[in-house]
Scaffold this motif. Structure first.
Motif, mmCIF file in Angstrom:
data_model
loop_
_atom_site.group_PDB
_atom_site.id
_atom_site.type_symbol
_atom_site.label_atom_id
_atom_site.label_comp_id
_atom_site.label_asym_id
_atom_site.label_seq_id
_atom_site.Cartn_x
_atom_site.Cartn_y
_atom_site.Cartn_z
ATOM 1 N N VAL A 93 -64.959 31.199 -19.932
ATOM 2 C CA VAL A 93 -65.350 30.160 -20.793
ATOM 3 C C VAL A 93 -65.472 29.246 -19.809
ATOM 4 O O VAL A 93 -64.838 28.826 -18.936
ATOM 5 N N PRO A 94 -66.826 28.501 -19.927
ATOM 6 C CA PRO A 94 -67.368 27.615 -18.892
ATOM 7 C C PRO A 94 -66.360 26.474 -18.615
ATOM 8 O O PRO A 94 -66.237 25.862 -17.624
ATOM 9 N N VAL A 95 -65.616 25.725 -19.679
ATOM 10 C CA VAL A 95 -65.024 24.693 -19.599
ATOM 11 C C VAL A 95 -63.519 24.837 -19.184
ATOM 12 O O VAL A 95 -62.913 23.761 -18.834
ATOM 13 N N ARG A 96 -62.826 26.186 -18.999
ATOM 14 C CA ARG A 96 -61.538 26.155 -18.349
ATOM 15 C C ARG A 96 -61.307 27.664 -17.465
ATOM 16 O O ARG A 96 -62.470 28.340 -17.774
ATOM 17 N N GLY A 97 -60.390 27.558 -16.863
ATOM 18 C CA GLY A 97 -60.337 28.953 -16.056
ATOM 19 C C GLY A 97 -59.143 29.681 -17.168
ATOM 20 O O GLY A 97 -58.963 29.282 -18.407
ATOM 21 N N CYS A 98 -58.529 30.382 -16.443
ATOM 22 C CA CYS A 98 -57.658 31.410 -17.039
ATOM 23 C C CYS A 98 -56.038 31.064 -17.010
ATOM 24 O O CYS A 98 -55.226 31.615 -17.364
ATOM 25 N N GLY A 99 -55.818 29.962 -16.116
ATOM 26 C CA GLY A 99 -54.314 29.663 -15.805
ATOM 27 C C GLY A 99 -53.407 29.536 -16.990
ATOM 28 O O GLY A 99 -52.407 30.189 -17.047
ATOM 29 N N GLY A 100 -53.822 28.748 -18.041
ATOM 30 C CA GLY A 100 -53.018 28.406 -19.213
ATOM 31 C C GLY A 100 -52.761 29.931 -19.977
ATOM 32 O O GLY A 100 -51.600 30.188 -20.384
ATOM 33 N N GLU A 101 -53.758 30.738 -20.151
ATOM 34 C CA GLU A 101 -53.758 31.919 -20.688
ATOM 35 C C GLU A 101 -52.530 32.853 -19.931
ATOM 36 O O GLU A 101 -51.668 33.355 -20.623
ATOM 37 N N VAL A 102 -52.678 32.799 -18.598
ATOM 38 C CA VAL A 102 -51.696 33.821 -17.711
ATOM 39 C C VAL A 102 -50.368 33.262 -18.044
ATOM 40 O O VAL A 102 -49.612 34.061 -18.082
ATOM 41 N N ALA A 103 -50.261 31.904 -17.839
ATOM 42 C CA ALA A 103 -48.732 31.363 -18.258
ATOM 43 C C ALA A 103 -48.466 31.851 -19.276
ATOM 44 O O ALA A 103 -47.050 32.215 -19.576
ATOM 45 N N TYR A 104 -49.146 31.782 -20.453
ATOM 46 C CA TYR A 104 -48.451 32.089 -21.934
ATOM 47 C C TYR A 104 -48.188 33.623 -21.902
ATOM 48 O O TYR A 104 -47.076 33.956 -22.499
ATOM 49 N N ARG A 105 -49.165 34.455 -21.451
ATOM 50 C CA ARG A 105 -49.054 35.805 -21.773
ATOM 51 C C ARG A 105 -47.737 36.292 -20.749
ATOM 52 O O ARG A 105 -47.069 37.375 -21.118
ATOM 53 N N LEU A 106 -47.285 35.498 -19.575
ATOM 54 C CA LEU A 106 -46.354 36.217 -18.865
ATOM 55 C C LEU A 106 -45.089 35.332 -19.478
ATOM 56 O O LEU A 106 -43.939 35.841 -18.796
#
Length: 343
Positions: A93-106
């Motif tokens: 997604v151009p407006v964000r990276g994946c950090g938030g998703e990684v934190a949530y899924r972990l």
């Protein structure tokens, strides 16, 4: 700008992930087109590279690497992560990276989540330096850094791109590493980070017909290489990686030729040869994963370090110098690590 790690930070452990789809050079040879860059030394293809699955995201790959850490150390190993840094070569997604998703899924609740994009191929050392500063500022316990190279199977297999010489070089993969403050574990003895903004405009994404990457159109986006740009990148890369590695070695009081291990990013075999010759090191002391993985961009350094550790060749107390340059030369970084073993 240059700076050292302050306060002390150590790598506790790292793990890497290679997608299941292992692609031979013959795949790209079947689509090869006549091109005035075809014989350029920048584009001599590795034997293999791995491509992420069509629906495999940056977060998916980072989680695959992180799952190796929890399998190795226990399900609660990441529960005390206070700082999470991620780097995606191609954010979905151009407006964000994946950090938030990684934190949530972990299942993590870090105080700081940061997506780090500008480090490019030198992101591993860059993220170590950032993690040290953030842990110290927040009084944090542990940092998790995750890196994903996911552009090979998405950008370079497009039907307008896969016949170009550049297409056969990149591979996909991911890495995850944990870091803690202090000298326990595998201390990072110093880091060097340099920014060269004047070179940034030489890194371009192009298509035929021309369009901006967010605009609809028939042209498929790829890296804008020309013979003139390649000459500039070769000249800068040959200089920048040895420069940051030598500076880091001088800081820790060791001659470059006496380093136990030298691990760099791996754009092509020519850079690899020139860099080790510049430091007067033998091929044995400069391992790489180029022929198995291709150019992994930011993941190349941790992938090769992980492979070296798994090989059993590295001995406790030995010095690993990592160094890399990014994009067309707008950033370079090095990190010197005393490796004692996974903790």
């Amino acid at each position: 700008m240059t700076s050292a790690v302050a306060p002390a930070i150590s790598i506790a452990d790292l793990a890497t992930y290679r997608p299941a789809n292992k692609v031979p050079a013959s795949y790209f040879a079947a689509f090869a087109q006549d091109d005035d860059l075809a014989d350029n030394v920048m584009f001599r293809a590795p034997a293999f590279r791995h491509h992420a699955a069509e629906d495999e995201t940056s977060a998916d790959m980072i989680l695959s690497a992180a799952s190796i850490l929890t399998a190795r150390h226990g399900a609660d190993y990441l529960n005390d992560v206070d700082v999470l840094l991620t780097h995606s070569q191609l954010p979905e997604v151009p407006v964000r990276g994946c950090g938030g998703e990684v934190a949530y899924r972990l299942g993590l609740q870090p105080a700081t989540v940061l997506d780090v994009h500008n480090g490019g191929c030198a992101a591993f050392a860059h993220m170590i330096q950032i993690a040290a500063a953030l842990l110290a500022a927040s009084g944090g316990r542990k940092a998790l850094i995750g890196l994903a190279q996911n552009s090979a199977g998405q950008i370079f297999t497009q039907d307008q791109v896969r016949g170009k010489p550049q297409a056969a070089i990149p591979g996909d993969g991911a890495a995850a590493a944990t870091l803690t403050l202090g000298a326990n574990g595998n201390p990072v003895l110093t880091t060097v980070c340099r920014s060269y903004g004047e070179y940034a405009p030489d890194m371009t994404a192009v298509s035929q017909p021309a369009r901006k990457y967010w605009e609809a159109g028939p042209g498929q986006i790829h890296v804008g290489f020309t013979n003139a740009k390649i000459a500039k990148v070769l000249s800068r890369g040959n200089r920048l990686v040895p420069e940051v590695a030598v500076e880091a070695a001088e800081r820790i009081g060791i001659a470059p030729a006496e380093l136990d291990w030298f691990i760099t990013n791996q754009p092509n075999r020519v850079f690899l040869r020139n860099w080790r010759e510049a430091l007067e090191l033998s091929e044995e002391h400069h391992p790489d994963t180029f022929d198995e993985c291709g150019n992994l961009f930011a993941v190349g350094v941790p992938m090769t370090l992980d492979a070296l550790i798994d090989s059993g060749r590295i001995e406790p107390g030995q010095i690993v110098m990592t160094a890399a340059f990014a994009h067309a030369g707008d950033f370079a970084a090095a990190a010197a690590i005393r490796w004692n073993g996974r903790t």
